[in-house]
Write a protein that holds these residues in place. Structure first.
Motif, short mmCIF file in Angstrom:
data_model
loop_
_atom_site.label_atom_id
_atom_site.label_comp_id
_atom_site.label_asym_id
_atom_site.label_seq_id
_atom_site.Cartn_x
_atom_site.Cartn_y
_atom_site.Cartn_z
N ASP A 1 0.82 -1.21 0.00
CA ASP A 1 0.00 0.00 0.00
C ASP A 1 0.85 1.26 0.00
OD1 ASP A 1 -2.15 -1.68 0.05
OD2 ASP A 1 -2.76 -1.24 2.10
N PHE A 2 1.99 1.23 0.68
CA PHE A 2 2.87 2.40 0.69
C PHE A 2 3.36 2.70 -0.72
CE2 PHE A 2 6.68 4.86 1.06
CZ PHE A 2 6.51 5.65 2.19
N MET A 3 3.70 1.67 -1.46
CA MET A 3 4.27 1.86 -2.78
C MET A 3 3.22 2.12 -3.85
SD MET A 3 7.49 1.57 -2.12
CE MET A 3 8.19 1.49 -3.76
N MET A 4 2.04 1.51 -3.72
CA MET A 4 1.04 1.53 -4.78
C MET A 4 -0.24 2.26 -4.42
SD MET A 4 1.40 -2.44 -6.06
CE MET A 4 0.39 -2.17 -7.52
N GLY A 5 -0.38 2.67 -3.17
CA GLY A 5 -1.67 3.15 -2.70
C GLY A 5 -2.49 1.97 -2.22
N PRO A 6 -3.60 2.22 -1.52
CA PRO A 6 -4.40 1.12 -0.97
C PRO A 6 -4.84 0.13 -2.04
CG PRO A 6 -5.11 3.22 -0.06
CD PRO A 6 -4.14 3.54 -1.16
N GLN A 7 -4.59 -1.15 -1.77
CA GLN A 7 -4.91 -2.22 -2.71
C GLN A 7 -5.88 -3.21 -2.06
OE1 GLN A 7 -3.45 -2.40 -5.99
NE2 GLN A 7 -2.91 -0.31 -5.36
N PRO A 8 -6.79 -3.78 -2.84
CA PRO A 8 -7.67 -4.82 -2.28
C PRO A 8 -6.85 -6.06 -1.95
CG PRO A 8 -7.94 -4.68 -4.66
CD PRO A 8 -7.07 -3.53 -4.27
N VAL A 9 -7.27 -6.75 -0.90
CA VAL A 9 -6.60 -7.97 -0.49
C VAL A 9 -7.29 -9.15 -1.16
CG1 VAL A 9 -6.02 -9.49 1.44
CG2 VAL A 9 -5.85 -7.01 1.70
N SER A 10 -6.55 -9.86 -2.00
CA SER A 10 -7.09 -11.04 -2.68
C SER A 10 -7.04 -12.24 -1.75
CB SER A 10 -6.30 -11.33 -3.95
OG SER A 10 -6.66 -12.59 -4.49
N GLU A 11 -8.08 -13.04 -1.78
CA GLU A 11 -8.11 -14.24 -0.96
C GLU A 11 -7.58 -15.47 -1.71
OE1 GLU A 11 -8.71 -14.54 2.26
OE2 GLU A 11 -8.90 -12.35 2.29
#
Length: 253
Positions: free
Chosen positions: A156-166
């Motif tokens: 998230d720090f590098m790309m911005g908030p990302q969805p967490v894949s299951e």
């Protein structure tokens, strides 16, 4: 303002380290990651000592498998990346292991019911029907998985908030193992503190663990890396959390 020469030096260091294999000794003093309480290498070595024929899937450079004190009479390993496959052949030659280069999502190039033990540490992908096919009745599969959302703070720090894949979730692994006809006998999860002491360690980690920031390059993410460097300089190490799962499954007799 001129760029901090320390930042440029650390980036150059992180970019210069070879990435083949799974030897993380370069991180000594620069980054740390807690280890799961179950001790995968110890568990795997114990099961290898009791096996007649065993297979390690996606062995990397064979570093973990090479540590076992007592190999089974028949030992094989697979690896997809050519530089790692070559390294694994060298590392595993003393054990008499056969190393086969094969894609992570391909079928296993072994006859049905060839192994009474199949293992895999941090696999990119597991083809469960192939694992079940390769196991002998009563055989065991043991794996330490990279869990869903691992090191998401860094992603998230590098790309911005990302969805967490299951896709990498432990529950999904259980359902896929059971769908392939295996009986899950152990399933555990832990979150493990991961600490980066300098931005060079972050660069090397992201070059080596490609799925953390897909398509990463130091040049492409230079602004984020500079901001991370400044935060480490002013506030101390960057902390993330690795997710790990242990799964053990048996093929019914």
């Amino acid at each position: 303002m001129p760029e901090d020469p320390e930042f440029a030096r650390l980036l150059a260091e992180g970019e210069a380290v070879p990435v083949e294999g799974w030897d993380f000794s370069w991180f000594d003093g620069r980054a740390t990651e807690e280890r799961p309480s179950w001790g995968y290498a110890r568990m795997m070595a114990g099961r290898m000592a009791q096996a007649r024929a065993a297979l390690d899937i996606q062995t990397g450079g064979g570093e973990v498998l090479a540590s076992i004190p007592q190999p089974p009479p028949i030992l094989a390993a697979t690896e997809s990346w050519p530089p790692n496959a070559g390294l694994a052949r060298r590392n595993l030659a003393p054990l008499g292991a056969r190393v086969v280069q094969v894609a992570d999502d391909a079928g296993l190039p072994f006859a049905a019911e060839s192994f009474d033990l199949v293992v895999s540490r941090h696999p990119v992908r597991l083809v469960w029907p192939e694992i079940a096919r390769a196991l002998r009745p009563g055989g065991t599969f043991l794996s330490q998985l990279i869990g869903a959302g691992t090191n998401r703070e860094l992603t998230d720090f590098m790309m911005g908030p990302q969805p967490v894949s299951e896709v990498r979730g432990a529950a999904r692994a259980r359902s896929q193992a059971e769908a392939a006809g295996l009986v899950v006998t152990d399933l555990r999860e832990e979150a493990l503190r991961t600490v980066f002491n300098d931005v060079g360690a972050v660069v090397y980690f992201l070059r080596k663990v490609l799925w953390t920031v897909p398509g990463f390059s130091a040049a492409g993410y230079r602004p984020q890396l500079l901001r991370l460097h400044e935060e480490i300089q002013s506030g101390g190490p960057f902390v993330a959390h690795a997710q790990r799962a242990l799964i053990e499954a048996r093929k019914p007799s």
